[in-house]
Design a protein around this motif. Structure first.
Motif, PDB file in Angstrom:
ATOM      1  N   MET A   1       0.820  -1.213   0.000  1.00 29.11           N
ATOM      2  CA  MET A   1       0.000   0.000   0.000  1.00 29.11           C
ATOM      3  C   MET A   1       0.851   1.259   0.000  1.00 29.11           C
ATOM      4  O   MET A   1       0.330   2.363   0.003  1.00 29.11           O
ATOM      5  CB  MET A   1      -0.907   0.022   1.254  1.00 29.11           C
ATOM      6  N   GLU A   2       2.170   1.102   0.034  1.00 31.05           N
ATOM      7  CA  GLU A   2       3.020   2.281   0.195  1.00 31.05           C
ATOM      8  C   GLU A   2       4.077   2.446  -0.893  1.00 31.05           C
ATOM      9  O   GLU A   2       4.906   3.346  -0.807  1.00 31.05           O
ATOM     10  CB  GLU A   2       3.724   2.220   1.564  1.00 31.05           C
ATOM     11  N   GLY A   3       4.098   1.562  -1.853  1.00 30.87           N
ATOM     12  CA  GLY A   3       5.089   1.690  -2.924  1.00 30.87           C
ATOM     13  C   GLY A   3       6.482   1.284  -2.492  1.00 30.87           C
ATOM     14  O   GLY A   3       7.468   1.714  -3.075  1.00 30.87           O
ATOM     15  N   ARG A   4       6.584   0.396  -1.470  1.00 28.87           N
ATOM     16  CA  ARG A   4       7.926   0.037  -1.002  1.00 28.87           C
ATOM     17  C   ARG A   4       8.377  -1.338  -1.514  1.00 28.87           C
ATOM     18  O   ARG A   4       9.442  -1.818  -1.143  1.00 28.87           O
ATOM     19  CB  ARG A   4       8.029   0.124   0.508  1.00 28.87           C
ATOM     20  N   VAL A   5       7.564  -1.960  -2.366  1.00 27.33           N
ATOM     21  CA  VAL A   5       7.961  -3.263  -2.910  1.00 27.33           C
ATOM     22  C   VAL A   5       8.538  -3.085  -4.310  1.00 27.33           C
ATOM     23  O   VAL A   5       7.963  -2.398  -5.152  1.00 27.33           O
ATOM     24  CB  VAL A   5       6.760  -4.232  -2.938  1.00 27.33           C
ATOM     25  N   ILE A   6       9.692  -3.688  -4.517  1.00 23.21           N
ATOM     26  CA  ILE A   6      10.286  -3.754  -5.854  1.00 23.21           C
ATOM     27  C   ILE A   6      10.140  -5.217  -6.254  1.00 23.21           C
ATOM     28  O   ILE A   6      10.704  -6.093  -5.589  1.00 23.21           O
ATOM     29  CB  ILE A   6      11.772  -3.363  -5.824  1.00 23.21           C
ATOM     30  N   ARG A   7       9.378  -5.469  -7.305  1.00 27.74           N
ATOM     31  CA  ARG A   7       9.119  -6.859  -7.679  1.00 27.74           C
ATOM     32  C   ARG A   7       9.900  -7.228  -8.934  1.00 27.74           C
ATOM     33  O   ARG A   7       9.874  -6.503  -9.933  1.00 27.74           O
ATOM     34  CB  ARG A   7       7.618  -7.051  -7.918  1.00 27.74           C
ATOM     35  N   LEU A   8      10.591  -8.368  -8.866  1.00 30.02           N
ATOM     36  CA  LEU A   8      11.319  -8.847 -10.045  1.00 30.02           C
ATOM     37  C   LEU A   8      10.669 -10.104 -10.581  1.00 30.02           C
ATOM     38  O   LEU A   8      10.485 -11.086  -9.850  1.00 30.02           O
ATOM     39  CB  LEU A   8      12.771  -9.163  -9.666  1.00 30.02           C
ATOM     40  N   ASP A   9      10.283 -10.060 -11.855  1.00 24.98           N
ATOM     41  CA  ASP A   9       9.777 -11.248 -12.552  1.00 24.98           C
ATOM     42  C   ASP A   9      10.769 -11.638 -13.617  1.00 24.98           C
ATOM     43  O   ASP A   9      11.536 -10.793 -14.096  1.00 24.98           O
ATOM     44  CB  ASP A   9       8.441 -10.929 -13.234  1.00 24.98           C
ATOM     45  N   SER A  10      10.732 -12.894 -13.997  1.00 26.82           N
ATOM     46  CA  SER A  10      11.661 -13.344 -15.030  1.00 26.82           C
ATOM     47  C   SER A  10      10.982 -14.394 -15.905  1.00 26.82           C
ATOM     48  O   SER A  10      10.194 -15.199 -15.407  1.00 26.82           O
ATOM     49  CB  SER A  10      12.886 -13.967 -14.358  1.00 26.82           C
ATOM     50  N   PHE A  11      11.300 -14.367 -17.204  1.00 25.60           N
ATOM     51  CA  PHE A  11      10.805 -15.429 -18.080  1.00 25.60           C
ATOM     52  C   PHE A  11      11.797 -16.583 -18.177  1.00 25.60           C
ATOM     53  O   PHE A  11      11.576 -17.538 -18.903  1.00 25.60           O
ATOM     54  CB  PHE A  11      10.494 -14.870 -19.481  1.00 25.60           C
ATOM     55  N   SER A  12      12.912 -16.459 -17.422  1.00 23.68           N
ATOM     56  CA  SER A  12      13.972 -17.464 -17.524  1.00 23.68           C
ATOM     57  C   SER A  12      13.492 -18.876 -17.208  1.00 23.68           C
ATOM     58  O   SER A  12      13.866 -19.824 -17.888  1.00 23.68           O
ATOM     59  CB  SER A  12      15.110 -17.132 -16.557  1.00 23.68           C
ATOM     60  N   LYS A  13      12.710 -19.029 -16.158  1.00 25.85           N
ATOM     61  CA  LYS A  13      12.329 -20.380 -15.725  1.00 25.85           C
ATOM     62  C   LYS A  13      11.063 -20.854 -16.426  1.00 25.85           C
ATOM     63  O   LYS A  13      10.749 -22.030 -16.408  1.00 25.85           O
ATOM     64  CB  LYS A  13      12.087 -20.420 -14.211  1.00 25.85           C
ATOM     65  N   VAL A  14      10.304 -19.925 -16.984  1.00 20.10           N
ATOM     66  CA  VAL A  14       8.990 -20.312 -17.502  1.00 20.10           C
ATOM     67  C   VAL A  14       8.849 -20.232 -19.026  1.00 20.10           C
ATOM     68  O   VAL A  14       7.923 -20.817 -19.597  1.00 20.10           O
ATOM     69  CB  VAL A  14       7.874 -19.467 -16.833  1.00 20.10           C
TER      70      VAL A  14
ATOM     71  N   SER B   1      12.141 -19.279 -21.352  1.00 17.68           N
ATOM     72  CA  SER B   1      13.495 -19.694 -21.740  1.00 17.68           C
ATOM     73  C   SER B   1      14.488 -18.805 -21.017  1.00 17.68           C
ATOM     74  O   SER B   1      14.257 -17.594 -20.893  1.00 17.68           O
ATOM     75  CB  SER B   1      13.656 -19.539 -23.263  1.00 17.68           C
ATOM     76  N   SER B   2      15.580 -19.424 -20.534  1.00 17.77           N
ATOM     77  CA  SER B   2      16.582 -18.599 -19.845  1.00 17.77           C
ATOM     78  C   SER B   2      17.403 -17.813 -20.846  1.00 17.77           C
ATOM     79  O   SER B   2      17.866 -16.713 -20.567  1.00 17.77           O
ATOM     80  CB  SER B   2      17.520 -19.445 -18.988  1.00 17.77           C
ATOM     81  N   GLY B   3      17.578 -18.387 -22.045  1.00 15.45           N
ATOM     82  CA  GLY B   3      18.407 -17.738 -23.055  1.00 15.45           C
ATOM     83  C   GLY B   3      17.753 -16.494 -23.633  1.00 15.45           C
ATOM     84  O   GLY B   3      18.443 -15.634 -24.197  1.00 15.45           O
ATOM     85  N   ILE B   4      16.443 -16.388 -23.475  1.00 16.51           N
ATOM     86  CA  ILE B   4      15.758 -15.213 -24.026  1.00 16.51           C
ATOM     87  C   ILE B   4      16.141 -13.940 -23.234  1.00 16.51           C
ATOM     88  O   ILE B   4      16.064 -12.841 -23.739  1.00 16.51           O
ATOM     89  CB  ILE B   4      14.226 -15.455 -24.081  1.00 16.51           C
ATOM     90  N   ARG B   5      16.646 -14.151 -22.010  1.00 22.98           N
ATOM     91  CA  ARG B   5      17.178 -13.087 -21.128  1.00 22.98           C
ATOM     92  C   ARG B   5      16.217 -11.918 -20.977  1.00 22.98           C
ATOM     93  O   ARG B   5      16.559 -10.755 -21.228  1.00 22.98           O
ATOM     94  CB  ARG B   5      18.538 -12.560 -21.624  1.00 22.98           C
ATOM     95  N   ILE B   6      15.002 -12.222 -20.610  1.00 15.73           N
ATOM     96  CA  ILE B   6      14.022 -11.161 -20.370  1.00 15.73           C
ATOM     97  C   ILE B   6      13.428 -11.323 -18.974  1.00 15.73           C
ATOM     98  O   ILE B   6      12.995 -12.408 -18.607  1.00 15.73           O
ATOM     99  CB  ILE B   6      12.846 -11.247 -21.374  1.00 15.73           C
ATOM    100  N   GLY B   7      13.408 -10.233 -18.262  1.00 12.21           N
ATOM    101  CA  GLY B   7      12.695 -10.167 -17.002  1.00 12.21           C
ATOM    102  C   GLY B   7      12.087  -8.785 -16.910  1.00 12.21           C
ATOM    103  O   GLY B   7      12.267  -7.962 -17.815  1.00 12.21           O
ATOM    104  N   PHE B   8      11.364  -8.512 -15.851  1.00 17.58           N
ATOM    105  CA  PHE B   8      10.845  -7.151 -15.701  1.00 17.58           C
ATOM    106  C   PHE B   8      10.707  -6.783 -14.238  1.00 17.58           C
ATOM    107  O   PHE B   8      10.475  -7.633 -13.396  1.00 17.58           O
ATOM    108  CB  PHE B   8       9.540  -6.937 -16.469  1.00 17.58           C
ATOM    109  N   MET B   9      10.917  -5.494 -14.010  1.00 18.34           N
ATOM    110  CA  MET B   9      10.864  -4.966 -12.650  1.00 18.34           C
ATOM    111  C   MET B   9       9.632  -4.090 -12.528  1.00 18.34           C
ATOM    112  O   MET B   9       9.355  -3.286 -13.403  1.00 18.34           O
ATOM    113  CB  MET B   9      12.124  -4.138 -12.384  1.00 18.34           C
TER     114      MET B   9
END
Ligand code: PMP
Length: 449
Positions: free
Chosen positions: A274-287, A289-297
């Motif tokens: 509720m306060e904007g203090r979470v930085i969330r990291l997602d990644s497509f590496s495990k789901v 392909s890891s070689g595609i090297r894409i994630g998002f914050m």
């Protein structure tokens, strides 16, 4: 004080959070507040011109086709040796990038990411986590979780700053912060993750003794690497409450979020924020392909603006070809299709998890202890009779079995030195059987010495 971000609803106490980051600088473009001596001083020198260049690139990218741009230093796509890029999918279907996609895929793009992918990711996050105050947050595409992790830590942590980490923890954190001589405050874990009472006590004692307070806690909430636990909702809420009380950010590195084996979908820290203090990291590496090297914050918009600049200074943007392919996949599958894919993966890895657990039981009974992993890729095995598994696992290499000794996941030797991390993602069931048998033999020899 509540501050209204332009065109967005109020993010309560954002000023408090911003003070952690020195983000006043980002928003006002004036060196009104120092970033300290963290890597983010990069933003001090060349900051303004580079930021302006990034903004210009964004404007040029989204300008109408009739605009004649002589601004960017882009190579002409006509000179690229590719005329078609097609992708075949496992279900037999396929797609080919159209002319615009092909041109985009082979070119520079604005640092934040390929705009159609960004749009798809925003929609994805909204549906997957329903984050409160969504309009106050933003997304930046990174080259995998590790890239996001290092950019966030480098932007926030200054020399000697303390950060909170669960013990044991993913070693990709330590490699980032060691050059900054950051102080790691290790928070012991039980089977449900970092123990809130100890976290609170640690912070209270620091505050009382006038010690430097941490700006950030690193968390890997689902299918934790290396322990395979999932932090239950109540504990997540408790940790979040402590973060609010002691004013630190929560960096949730969550690449295994969709790789859980429970019936219920875990509720992310982002969805509680509720306060904007979470930085969330997602990644497509495990789901995907890891070689595609894409994630998002995903984080509060001012922080994303800061990270964008950091990315611009290191590699301009995450690979465009991967981003365009990922966007095409979103288009072809849609949200539901992607979720179905994740469901298939969960079944696939759950079966492997069950097999390795059964085999560990068969071979290690009486020799070692382990919990059945609730998510992620790893079985965390503890060998009570052995102080440090390092030497034993070195011997393992010559005996034909490789696993990671527990000491790799902690800073100082602690009780986890007697642990071993075994991955269940790739070995065949026969190989898993043999690996557990060989491990049992290694333990017997070690115990006999
Ligand atoms: N964080 C954790 C907890 C991981 O286990 C890994 C991969 N081992 C990463 C980050 C890095 O993943 P990526 O490929 O997305 O950079």
């Amino acid at each position: 004080m509540a501050v209204k971000l332009s065109g967005s609803p109020e993010l309560p106490r954002v000023e408090r959070i911003r003070s952690l980051l020195g983000l006043v600088l980002i928003r006002s473009m004036k060196l009104t507040k120092s970033f300290g001596d963290s890597r983010s001083i990069l933003l001090k020198c060349g900051f303004c011109s580079f930021k302006r260049e990034g903004e210009l690139a964004k404007i040029a990218y989204s300008a109408p086709k009739s605009t004649i741009s002589l601004a960017e230093g882009m190579p002409n796509e006509e000179t690229f040796p590719f005329t078609e890029i097609s992708v075949k999918l496992c279900d037999g279907s396929s797609f080919t990038l159209d002319d615009d996609e092909l041109a985009a895929a082979l070119q520079y793009i604005p640092t934040q990411g390929y705009p159609p992918l960004l749009q798809a990711l925003r929609e994805f996050q909204r549906r997957a986590h329903a984050p409160p105050l969504w309009e106050s947050r933003d997304i930046v595409v990174v080259s995998g979780s590790q890239d996001g992790l290092s950019k966030a830590l480098e932007a926030i942590i200054g020399t000697g700053d303390p950060i909170l980490v669960p013990d044991p923890f993913y070693p990709g954190v330590e490699v980032v912060i060691s050059p900054h001589k950051a102080e790691l405050i290790m928070i012991p874990q039980d089977d449900d993750g970092p123990i809130p009472e100890i976290l609170r006590e640690t912070l209270r004692n620091r505050e009382l003794s006038g010690g430097k307070m941490p700006k950030l806690m690193y968390i890997n909430a689902t299918g934790t690497n290396p322990t395979g636990i999932i932090i239950p909702l109540e504990r997540r809420k408790e940790i979040y409450r402590i973060a609010c009380k002691y004013n630190f950010l929560l960096l949730d590195d969550d690449p295994y979020h969709f790789m859980h084996f429970d019936k219920e979908e875990p509720k992310s820290f982002l969805s509680l924020d509720m306060e904007g203090r979470v930085i969330r990291l997602d990644s497509f590496s495990k789901v995907i392909s890891s070689g595609i090297r894409i994630g998002f914050m995903t984080a509060a918009a001012p922080l994303i603006a800061c990270i964008e600049l950091h990315l611009q200074s290191s590699h301009l943007h995450a690979p465009t070809l991967s981003q365009v392919i990922m966007h095409k996949l979103f288009k072809v599958w849609g949200y539901e299709g992607l979720m179905q894919h994740y469901m298939r993966l969960r079944r696939y890895y759950k079966e492997r998890r069950d097999v390795i657990s059964t085999l560990a039981h068969k071979h290690l009974n009486g020799l070692a202890e382990f919990n059945v992993p609730r998510g992620g890729f790893f079985l965390w095995i503890k060998v009570p009779g052995i102080k440090d598994t390092w030497k034993m696992m070195q011997r393992g290499v010559t005996e034909g079995v490789i696993m990671v000794p527990g000491a790799a996941f902690m800073r100082n030797p602690t009780k986890c030195s007697n642990a071993i991390r075994a991955s269940f993602t790739k070995a065949s069931y026969e190989e898993m059987d043999l690996a557990m048998e060989r491990l049992a033999q290694l333990i017997r020899v070690e115990l006999a010495e």
